[in-house]
Design a protein around this motif. Structure first.
Motif, short mmCIF file in Angstrom:
data_model
loop_
_atom_site.label_atom_id
_atom_site.label_comp_id
_atom_site.label_asym_id
_atom_site.label_seq_id
_atom_site.Cartn_x
_atom_site.Cartn_y
_atom_site.Cartn_z
N PHE A 152 1.04 5.63 -0.35
CA PHE A 152 0.28 6.85 -0.11
C PHE A 152 0.98 8.01 -0.84
N HIS A 156 3.26 10.04 6.10
CA HIS A 156 2.63 10.81 5.03
C HIS A 156 2.35 12.26 5.43
N GLU A 173 0.85 -1.19 0.00
CA GLU A 173 0.00 0.00 0.00
C GLU A 173 0.89 1.24 0.00
N LEU A 188 1.06 5.66 6.71
CA LEU A 188 0.39 6.93 6.92
C LEU A 188 1.11 7.81 7.94
#
Length: 304
Positions: free
Chosen positions: A40, A62, A38, A59
């Motif tokens: 971002f 991020h 995954e 995340l």
């Protein structure tokens, strides 16, 4: 792949694939997901643009990276080929953007009101043949895809980006603006500044190193087209564009909070398809030398 560690991944995106959000085709985020990872996206570049894209792998990394883009502490440099001549050695395009009919991004003023300061201020029509600019393709509203905050004054940031160049401050420096009274009052407008250095010109072409000081969608493409120097192959401004768009995300520099705040600098040279139109005028060795001078010798954009 250009760079990776436990927090981030930097890819060299080819032309023709989106970063994310494709409904009927694949994109980089989907491809990564299909491979079990995954990602971002921290920022985006257009489907027709090649080059560097920064992703966070979690995340928790991020948020800090996106804030660096919002605060304009990330150094960004693009390479552009235009099929025009006559630009000064360096310049600043300070033209507000707005969203027009059918969500098309445009300069928030009439073209006739753009002023080109190339030693003395003159209406743009007197210094460049703009011809008929094709309607912009439909895009998402600017507010949905751009940082609209003004964390750093754009004029200050632009001065830092352009600075004195090898051509000397004052001589060969251009600036494009619109008078405040000429800015459209009936729409929401977004201050937008792009700076450039003319790296080389030969034949019909000019090579620019470009910095979008503000990060609006299609900013570089719209700014250059509206001052009479559209990017070669750009379908937004050329109905007969068949080759690739000659816009490449070349260099990025940002802070790695997860690594003690160290500065990470990454670079992706353009591929052969970018250089193809100018290969007879600009041999690979000369291109590398010129870009090395810009990257390492000018001190512009934080890459000194």
């Amino acid at each position: 792949m250009i760079y990776e560690d436990e927090a981030i991944l930097v890819l060299d995106k080819p032309v023709g694939i989106s970063v994310m959000g494709e409904r009927h085709d694949t994109d980089l985020v989907t491809l990564a997901g299909d491979d079990g990872e995954e990602l971002f996206p921290v920022h985006r570049i257009d489907k027709v643009t090649s080059g560097l894209v920064l992703f966070a792998r979690q995340l928790r990394f991020h948020g800090d990276l996106t804030r660096q883009f919002q605060r304009r502490t990330v150094d960004k440099r693009y390479l552009v080929l235009t099929r025009t001549r006559g630009l000064p050695a360096s310049g600043t395009v300070d033209l507000p953007l707005s969203v027009g009919r059918k969500s098309r991004v445009r300069v928030a003023a009439n073209r006739a009101d753009i002023m080109a300061d190339l030693g003395e201020v003159a209406p743009l029509a007197e210094v460049a043949d703009l011809g008929e600019v094709a309607p912009l393709a439909e895009v998402a509203p600017l507010a949905e895809v751009a940082d609209l905050g003004e964390a750093a004054p754009l004029a200050e940031a632009a001065r830092a980006e352009v600075g004195p160049t090898g051509a000397g401050a004052g001589a060969g420096v251009g600036r494009w603006t619109v008078p405040p009274a000429a800015v459209f009052p009936h729409v929401r407008t977004y201050p937008s500044v792009t700076t450039f250095i003319r790296v080389w010109e030969g034949g019909e072409y000019t090579l620019l190193a470009v910095t979008p000081v503000s990060g609006r969608r299609h900013q570089i493409r719209v700014h250059l087209a509206w001052i009479g120097h559209p990017i070669e192959g750009d379908p937004l401004f050329g109905r007969d564009a068949t080759a690739r768009t000659l816009l490449h995300s070349w260099r990025l520099a940002f802070d790695a909070a997860w690594a003690g705040g160290s500065r990470i600098e990454v670079e992706a040279p353009p591929g052969a398809d970018f250089w193809a139109p100018v290969r007879t005028h600009l041999p690979a060795g000369l291109a590398a030398t010129l870009l090395g001078n810009v990257a390492g010798g000018s001190g512009i954009g934080g890459f000194a």
